[in-house]
Design an enzyme around this catalytic site. Sequence first.
Site, short mmCIF file in Angstrom:
data_model
loop_
_atom_site.label_atom_id
_atom_site.label_comp_id
_atom_site.label_asym_id
_atom_site.label_seq_id
_atom_site.Cartn_x
_atom_site.Cartn_y
_atom_site.Cartn_z
N ASP A 144 24.38 33.57 34.48
CA ASP A 144 25.25 34.52 33.20
C ASP A 144 24.89 35.59 34.11
O ASP A 144 23.63 36.67 33.83
CB ASP A 144 24.92 34.51 32.01
CG ASP A 144 25.20 35.15 31.08
OD1 ASP A 144 25.81 36.17 31.47
OD2 ASP A 144 25.42 34.94 30.40
N CYS A 176 31.21 42.54 34.40
CA CYS A 176 30.51 40.23 34.69
C CYS A 176 31.13 40.10 35.86
O CYS A 176 30.60 39.24 36.79
CB CYS A 176 30.58 40.30 33.38
SG CYS A 176 32.09 40.10 32.98
N HIS A 219 25.61 38.91 32.35
CA HIS A 219 25.20 39.39 30.83
C HIS A 219 24.01 39.26 30.31
O HIS A 219 23.93 40.04 29.12
CB HIS A 219 26.27 38.81 29.61
CG HIS A 219 27.56 38.64 29.75
ND1 HIS A 219 28.20 36.94 30.76
CD2 HIS A 219 28.99 38.85 29.79
CE1 HIS A 219 29.24 37.11 30.64
NE2 HIS A 219 29.89 38.56 30.41
#
Length: 389
Positions: free
Chosen positions: A368, A109, A370
């Site tokens: 994000d 990430c 993820h």
Amino acid sequence: MESKGSDEVEKLKTKFMSVWHNVKYSWALKSKTSFSRNSPVFLLGKCYHFKAEDDDCPEDSAEGSDEDFVMGNVEAFRKDFVSRVWLTYREDFPPLPGSSLISDCGWGCMLRAGQMMLAQALVLHFLGRDWTWPEALTLRPLDAETRTTTAAKRLVASLEASLQGAPKTSSIGPSLGPQAQTLGSAEEADAHLKETYHRNLVSWFGDVSLAPLGLHRLVRLGLTMGKQAGDWYGPAVVAHILKKAVKEATDPGLAGITAYVSQDCTVYSVDVVECHKVPSSKETSDETPESPSVAQTSQPSSAPTLPEDRAVIILIPVRLGGERTNPEYFDFAKSILSLEYCIGIIGGKPKQACYFVGFQDDSLIYMDPHYCQSFVNVSTSDFPLQKEQ
């Protein structure tokens, strides 16, 4: 024999962990974001207000210039936000250097956040802050049903691949540049040129070994810093990896770009000026980099790199607290995100890194990484940009 058996167990363990991460991050659902109509929203130096009345930004909020202030236009904010390059976990790409991993789910990430920040710097330099992707508002959001179906398909495919021991790979083509088209007006020519820049820029971050700013390249550079594929990378390490990736890139489109990483949270203007003036090693050195660029045609022939087109990306690693961010730094972070040439903030803790691009009141706006998506082969001239936005 015992060593060989241990290696096989570790490989099997790695495969099943990869399967688990792919499923876990394929099922992640986006939470609904709520904005207030009474407070300004800042996005990488631009100020938006969702109120219809002609009110000014509150005095106690970070200030934006009059020309950057957009009143009551939610669609303008949406188009601006969606136009940022969104890079997430991927699966089924060619194995990463020094490993058999074909996915970065669960550990990559911070690298993805760093890529997004670097992509924003390049968009700002080549296309300008006012540029937005023409197709930004035509994208269809992924709903819960779509994500669930996708996750189920990935679960079956990942389990089959793990049990068969034959990961899926894609061939790499020789060229990325879209074919030139006959254009009917100066506006169309400008739009086409910018879209060419945009597509080539995105291709630099492809998940292939030849991409100058792709995950494979970053992992290979990480090996020289003691990091392995599968390790979690901190923001300071990522900053130095990005600096090295930009420095060693041989693509003509990146010839005028350099990156500067501050030492001890201090930016020395003399060093920044030297970075801007002195040609980087990729322009003057006879050394051959570890891998060539993705394509030698990714810089449009009609827009060569000129001396005045040089740019320095300034990266400042800094710790804003212990386990949590110190509230004393909130106003500082917001003031940074309100700057015209801000390219964002990357940060977080292990397995929870994000790319922060704006704020409203005391709430940060972030992108994000993820979410696990399938590998996109950027070697084709018409690869889908929707997967990167």
